[in-house]
Scaffold this motif. Structure first.
Motif, mmCIF file in Angstrom:
data_model
loop_
_atom_site.group_PDB
_atom_site.id
_atom_site.type_symbol
_atom_site.label_atom_id
_atom_site.label_comp_id
_atom_site.label_asym_id
_atom_site.label_seq_id
_atom_site.Cartn_x
_atom_site.Cartn_y
_atom_site.Cartn_z
ATOM 1 N N CYS A 80 0.851 -1.181 0.000
ATOM 2 C CA CYS A 80 0.000 0.000 0.000
ATOM 3 C C CYS A 80 0.894 1.242 0.000
ATOM 4 C CB CYS A 80 -0.901 -0.009 1.238
ATOM 5 S SG CYS A 80 -1.898 1.494 1.429
ATOM 6 N N ILE A 87 -0.472 -5.851 -0.223
ATOM 7 C CA ILE A 87 -1.745 -5.872 -0.944
ATOM 8 C C ILE A 87 -1.626 -6.840 -2.120
ATOM 9 C CG2 ILE A 87 -2.364 -3.493 -0.362
ATOM 10 C CD1 ILE A 87 -1.484 -2.763 -3.242
ATOM 11 N N GLY A 89 -4.132 -8.380 -5.813
ATOM 12 C CA GLY A 89 -5.359 -8.300 -6.595
ATOM 13 C C GLY A 89 -5.165 -8.950 -7.947
ATOM 14 N N VAL A 141 -3.407 1.174 -3.083
ATOM 15 C CA VAL A 141 -3.801 1.351 -1.678
ATOM 16 C C VAL A 141 -4.572 0.123 -1.216
ATOM 17 C CG1 VAL A 141 -3.820 3.875 -1.668
ATOM 18 C CG2 VAL A 141 -5.868 2.645 -2.384
ATOM 19 N N CYS A 142 -4.437 -0.177 0.085
ATOM 20 C CA CYS A 142 -5.142 -1.336 0.636
ATOM 21 C C CYS A 142 -6.645 -1.097 0.679
ATOM 22 C CB CYS A 142 -4.594 -1.668 2.024
ATOM 23 S SG CYS A 142 -4.689 -0.307 3.218
ATOM 24 N N ARG A 143 -7.027 0.156 0.865
ATOM 25 C CA ARG A 143 -8.443 0.569 0.795
ATOM 26 C C ARG A 143 -8.456 2.067 0.541
ATOM 27 N NH1 ARG A 143 -9.903 2.217 6.284
ATOM 28 N NH2 ARG A 143 -8.141 1.787 7.651
ATOM 29 N N GLU A 144 -9.498 2.535 -0.077
ATOM 30 C CA GLU A 144 -9.552 3.936 -0.499
ATOM 31 C C GLU A 144 -9.415 4.905 0.665
ATOM 32 O OE1 GLU A 144 -9.437 5.413 -3.427
ATOM 33 O OE2 GLU A 144 -9.193 3.429 -4.302
ATOM 34 N N GLU A 145 -9.965 4.543 1.841
ATOM 35 C CA GLU A 145 -9.931 5.460 2.976
ATOM 36 C C GLU A 145 -8.729 5.219 3.889
ATOM 37 O OE1 GLU A 145 -12.624 1.968 3.945
ATOM 38 O OE2 GLU A 145 -12.247 3.295 2.256
ATOM 39 N N CYS A 146 -7.732 4.469 3.426
ATOM 40 C CA CYS A 146 -6.545 4.199 4.238
ATOM 41 C C CYS A 146 -5.897 5.521 4.672
ATOM 42 C CB CYS A 146 -5.530 3.367 3.454
ATOM 43 S SG CYS A 146 -3.967 3.129 4.339
#
Length: 197
Positions: A80, A87, A89, A141-146
């Protein structure tokens, strides 16, 4: 561009001899090929070497050569860009490339690299590499709100959302030092011994 002979045993090399220069003849290819080394973006994110890349392709003879179209599916890993957690995918990319017959090789005025040239085989490594690298996230990123890491101490902000440091604005730092010096001086004056009369 010079005609190169491809090793038919190489994983990205496909035999197109059976298409026989008959425009309109076509065949489909489905195969897994191992990812080559350094298939990624500077160590931040990439497809690990040896990981299977799934190719679903259509090979079609045209007047100029062989048109390859289809998809490549691969799994990627990385870190991330905000918190450095691992991460991963999957990506699916479109692959489309025209491989020219030697007599249709572009002249010097066309520039190098305009067309890939066929012997009895075609090598898909470069087109697949280009498509995969372009599709990888440049700042994953691991999540958008990281929330990432604390810029002062490096703590993971996701573990402690209220994490903060009391930092003096650098524009006021000099004034804070003057006040601290003044306080220390007045404190030391007041703490001195007193003379008895």
């Amino acid at each position: 561009m010079a005609l190169s002979v491809h090793d038919p045993r190489a994983p990205f090399v496909l035999d197109v001899h059976e298409l026989g220069r008959r425009p309109g003849s076509m065949r489909r290819v489905s195969r897994d090929v191992p990812a080559v080394a350094d298939l990624g973006l500077g160590g931040v994110v990439g497809v690990p070497e040896g990981t299977a890349i799934r190719l679903e392709l259509r090979l079609e003879a045209v007047m100029e050569g062989v048109l390859v179209s289809g998809t490549a599916r691969a799994s990627f890993t990385g870190e991330c860009a905000r918190c450095l957690d691992p991460i991963g995918g999957d990506i699916v990319v479109d692959v489309q490339e025209l491989y020219a017959y030697p007599e249709n090789e572009p002249g010097p005025e066309a520039g190098e690299g305009d067309l890939l040239v066929i012997d009895d085989n075609i090598d898909l490594e470069q087109p697949v590499r280009d498509a995969v690298v372009l599709a990888l996230p440049s700042a994953p990123v691991c999540r958008e709100e990281c929330p990432g890491l604390c810029s002062v101490c490096g703590a993971r902000l996701a573990d402690d959302p209220s994490h903060q440091h009391d930092i003096t604005d650098p524009r006021w730092a000099a004034l804070a030092e003057l006040l601290a010096d003044d306080t220390n001086e007045s404190g030391s004056r007041g703490a001195g011994p007193t003379e008895e009369m």
